[in-house]
Design a protein around this motif. Structure first.
Motif, PDB file in Angstrom:
ATOM      1  N   PHE A  27       0.806  -1.228   0.065  1.00 43.88           N
ATOM      2  CA  PHE A  27       0.055   0.000   0.236  1.00 43.88           C
ATOM      3  C   PHE A  27       0.857   1.259  -0.016  1.00 43.88           C
ATOM      4  O   PHE A  27       1.925   1.085   0.552  1.00 43.88           O
ATOM      5  N   ASN A  28       0.441   2.478  -0.536  1.00 49.26           N
ATOM      6  CA  ASN A  28       1.230   3.557  -0.345  1.00 49.26           C
ATOM      7  C   ASN A  28       1.311   4.158   0.910  1.00 49.26           C
ATOM      8  O   ASN A  28       2.279   4.881   1.259  1.00 49.26           O
ATOM      9  N   ASP A  29       0.282   3.894   1.835  1.00 55.95           N
ATOM     10  CA  ASP A  29       0.223   4.445   3.079  1.00 55.95           C
ATOM     11  C   ASP A  29      -0.230   3.478   4.082  1.00 55.95           C
ATOM     12  O   ASP A  29      -0.938   2.766   3.888  1.00 55.95           O
ATOM     13  N   ARG A  31      -1.764   3.762   6.725  1.00 57.18           N
ATOM     14  CA  ARG A  31      -3.396   4.013   7.236  1.00 57.18           C
ATOM     15  C   ARG A  31      -4.135   3.275   6.086  1.00 57.18           C
ATOM     16  O   ARG A  31      -5.287   2.796   6.489  1.00 57.18           O
ATOM     17  N   GLU A  32      -3.899   3.471   4.996  1.00 58.31           N
ATOM     18  CA  GLU A  32      -4.526   2.877   4.042  1.00 58.31           C
ATOM     19  C   GLU A  32      -4.686   1.378   4.042  1.00 58.31           C
ATOM     20  O   GLU A  32      -5.660   0.612   3.990  1.00 58.31           O
ATOM     21  N   GLN A  33      -3.535   0.635   4.410  1.00 56.69           N
ATOM     22  CA  GLN A  33      -3.471  -0.888   4.876  1.00 56.69           C
ATOM     23  C   GLN A  33      -4.443  -1.108   5.900  1.00 56.69           C
ATOM     24  O   GLN A  33      -5.189  -1.935   5.885  1.00 56.69           O
ATOM     25  N   GLN A  34      -4.227  -0.246   6.980  1.00 59.15           N
ATOM     26  CA  GLN A  34      -5.182  -0.653   7.983  1.00 59.15           C
ATOM     27  C   GLN A  34      -6.609  -0.497   7.820  1.00 59.15           C
ATOM     28  O   GLN A  34      -7.536  -1.312   8.417  1.00 59.15           O
ATOM     29  N   ARG A  35      -7.035   0.468   6.897  1.00 58.35           N
ATOM     30  CA  ARG A  35      -8.473   0.648   6.560  1.00 58.35           C
ATOM     31  C   ARG A  35      -8.926  -0.632   5.768  1.00 58.35           C
ATOM     32  O   ARG A  35      -9.995  -1.257   6.052  1.00 58.35           O
ATOM     33  N   ALA A  36      -7.974  -1.112   4.899  1.00 61.61           N
ATOM     34  CA  ALA A  36      -8.324  -2.258   4.253  1.00 61.61           C
ATOM     35  C   ALA A  36      -8.390  -3.675   4.956  1.00 61.61           C
ATOM     36  O   ALA A  36      -9.458  -4.380   4.694  1.00 61.61           O
TER      37      ALA A  36
END
Length: 91
Positions: A27-29, A31-36
């Protein structure tokens, strides 16, 4: 690949196409991975349940299916003898 699929690290999108599990994907970020990961259903998470037992069970299912297909293929390749064949006399 069957080991990775049984371990749920990759999923088959279609023949020859695989997708990494969201928990190990890039993931780029963070936080993006945590949301996913939070959006994943509980049964798809890799950190829930007994990973090793589930892997062993899923891989055994794969081996059983492979053996079943090989047996079915072998049965189709056998030509049943319906009547005795007569040999011609050699001259």
């Amino acid at each position: 690949m069957p080991h990775l699929v049984a371990a749920r690290l990759v999923t088959v999108v279609r023949r020859g196409r695989f997708q990494l599990h969201l928990m190990i994907g890039a993931f780029n970020d963070p936080r993006e991975q945590q949301r996913a990961v939070k959006a994943l259903p509980r049964d798809m998470r890799l950190d829930v349940g007994d990973f090793e037992d589930e892997y062993a069970r899923r891989f055994q299912l794969h081996l059983d299916e492979k053996a079943r297909k090989a047996e079915a293929k072998a049965k189709r390749n056998v030509t049943p003898i319906t009547s005795p064949t007569r040999l011609k006399r050699a001259r």
